[in-house]
Motif scaffolding. Structure first.
Motif, PDB file in Angstrom:
ATOM      1  N   ARG A  99       0.839  -1.210   0.000  1.00 30.77           N
ATOM      2  CA  ARG A  99       0.000   0.000   0.000  1.00 30.77           C
ATOM      3  C   ARG A  99       0.873   1.260   0.000  1.00 30.77           C
ATOM      4  NH1 ARG A  99      -4.082  -0.470   4.850  1.00 30.77           N
ATOM      5  NH2 ARG A  99      -4.526   1.645   4.117  1.00 30.77           N
ATOM      6  N   ILE A 100       1.962   1.221   0.774  1.00 28.10           N
ATOM      7  CA  ILE A 100       2.854   2.385   0.815  1.00 28.10           C
ATOM      8  C   ILE A 100       3.511   2.611  -0.538  1.00 28.10           C
ATOM      9  CG2 ILE A 100       4.985   3.263   1.824  1.00 28.10           C
ATOM     10  CD1 ILE A 100       4.216   1.880   4.428  1.00 28.10           C
ATOM     11  N   GLU A 101       3.999   1.534  -1.155  1.00 27.55           N
ATOM     12  CA  GLU A 101       4.639   1.669  -2.456  1.00 27.55           C
ATOM     13  C   GLU A 101       3.647   2.143  -3.516  1.00 27.55           C
ATOM     14  OE1 GLU A 101       6.365  -2.099  -3.209  1.00 27.55           O
ATOM     15  OE2 GLU A 101       8.112  -1.773  -1.889  1.00 27.55           O
ATOM     16  N   SER A 102       2.423   1.622  -3.450  1.00 27.87           N
ATOM     17  CA  SER A 102       1.406   2.055  -4.408  1.00 27.87           C
ATOM     18  C   SER A 102       1.061   3.530  -4.221  1.00 27.87           C
ATOM     19  CB  SER A 102       0.150   1.190  -4.250  1.00 27.87           C
ATOM     20  OG  SER A 102      -0.868   1.627  -5.115  1.00 27.87           O
ATOM     21  N   GLY A 103       0.918   3.960  -2.954  1.00 25.78           N
ATOM     22  CA  GLY A 103       0.630   5.369  -2.691  1.00 25.78           C
ATOM     23  C   GLY A 103       1.762   6.278  -3.135  1.00 25.78           C
ATOM     24  N   SER A 104       3.010   5.841  -2.930  1.00 30.04           N
ATOM     25  CA  SER A 104       4.150   6.644  -3.357  1.00 30.04           C
ATOM     26  C   SER A 104       4.197   6.775  -4.874  1.00 30.04           C
ATOM     27  CB  SER A 104       5.451   6.019  -2.842  1.00 30.04           C
ATOM     28  OG  SER A 104       5.465   5.951  -1.432  1.00 30.04           O
ATOM     29  N   ALA A 105       3.902   5.664  -5.573  1.00 37.35           N
ATOM     30  CA  ALA A 105       3.890   5.713  -7.040  1.00 37.35           C
ATOM     31  C   ALA A 105       2.795   6.644  -7.547  1.00 37.35           C
ATOM     32  CB  ALA A 105       3.704   4.308  -7.606  1.00 37.35           C
ATOM     33  N   THR A 106       1.630   6.600  -6.896  1.00 41.71           N
ATOM     34  CA  THR A 106       0.537   7.490  -7.296  1.00 41.71           C
ATOM     35  C   THR A 106       0.904   8.952  -7.067  1.00 41.71           C
ATOM     36  OG1 THR A 106      -1.080   5.771  -6.748  1.00 41.71           O
ATOM     37  CG2 THR A 106      -1.892   8.025  -6.937  1.00 41.71           C
ATOM     38  N   ALA A 107       1.539   9.225  -5.919  1.00 37.73           N
ATOM     39  CA  ALA A 107       1.942  10.600  -5.623  1.00 37.73           C
ATOM     40  C   ALA A 107       2.981  11.094  -6.626  1.00 37.73           C
ATOM     41  CB  ALA A 107       2.496  10.684  -4.197  1.00 37.73           C
TER      42      ALA A 107
END
Length: 299
Positions: A99-107
């Protein structure tokens, strides 16, 4: 044969050497008698009564065995529960990392989109300014920072003092900042204002073009220019009359302030006159429309 009177043996006049641990009597007593007298007496009494050591009656032995079995059961159940929960905890951890990696990629993707849109807006603003600016369009574009410029000027490199990560108090300490040899936002403000007053036509810091609406602020120990964090060393470029601009700045109060930072706090500076410096356009410029005041004519 007459007896001779025996003389008492002569005493040695050499003083006896004191024991090495004579000055540590308390420590020696503790080492020699590590068990308190009360505990030693109780242990002797139990040994005399035959109550020391393992229990001897059947009831006491059964109680001890039951206690050991209960302790072993608790340890076994705890180990089994931990082994059973380990995969669940590991799975939850992996899901959280995903979830953290996905959120960072989205940001990161959104940040790229914002930068692309900001560039497109700035480009259209510059086109509109050139189209509707009339004869003074180029001058207005230069003064507003909406167009890239190049020409003679100066290059000023400012860096923090060596070992500036150590703290300490000093006369520059205020508003939560300590005298650590770091260049502050207020220092950069004075440098930029001094360049403007010395005749600079355009200024940039680390490739970030400054305009009349630019703000130099701080977030912790970082310097923000128009909400973008910049790190040392700070390269300040200014378009102007090269050596004359450098001389006027160094002779100004703000140039002397920078020299004081160098001498008193170890701030490192280097200023050179350049035949040509290139400054980019500001990423975004607010376009405003002026209107005449009601009741007054315009010339």
């Amino acid at each position: 044969m007459c007896g001779m009177s025996q003389q008492p043996p002569e005493r040695s006049t050499v003083p006896r050497r004191p024991r090495p641990d004579a000055s540590m009597s308390l420590l020696t007593n503790v080492m020699d008698h590590s068990l308190d007298d009360g505990y030693a007496e109780a242990a002797s009494r139990r040994a005399a009564d035959g109550t020391a050591g393992v229990p001897r009656t059947l009831k006491a032995k059964l109680g001890l065995a039951a206690g050991l079995v209960l302790a072993a059961l608790v340890v076994t159940v705890g180990a089994a529960q931990a082994r059973e929960d380990a995969p669940v905890v590991a799975k939850e951890r992996e899901e959280l990392i995903d979830r953290i990696e996905s959120g960072s990629a989205t940001a990161d993707s959104l940040e790229k989109d914002i930068e692309s849109l900001r560039t497109e807006v700035g480009k259209r603003q510059r086109e509109a300014l050139q189209k509707h600016g009339g004869d003074q369009g180029a001058l207005v574009g230069l003064l507003s920072g909406s167009t890239a410029v190049h020409g003679p000027g100066l290059k000023l490199v400012v860096d923090d003092a060596k070992g500036s990560d150590t703290g300490g108090g000093g006369p520059r300490e205020s508003a939560g900042f300590s005298d650590t040899g770091r260049l502050r936002d207020r220092d950069m403000q004075r440098i930029v204002n001094g360049l403007w007053q010395s005749g600079a036509e355009a200024v940039s810091i680390n490739g970030q073009r400054l305009t009349a609406l630019s703000a130099i602020r701080a977030a912790g120990d970082a310097i923000l220019v128009d909400n973008k964090p910049l790190g040392p060393p700070y390269t300040v470029l200014a378009v102007g009359d090269g050596q004359r601009l450098a001389d006027r700045f160094q002779g100004s109060s703000d140039g002397q302030y920078l020299a004081a930072l160098r001498e008193n706090f170890g701030i490192r500076t280097k200023i050179t006159a350049e035949d040509e410096v290139r400054l980019p356009a500001a990423p975004s410029v607010s376009v405003r429309i002026a209107e005449p005041t009601a009741g007054k004519g315009t010339s």
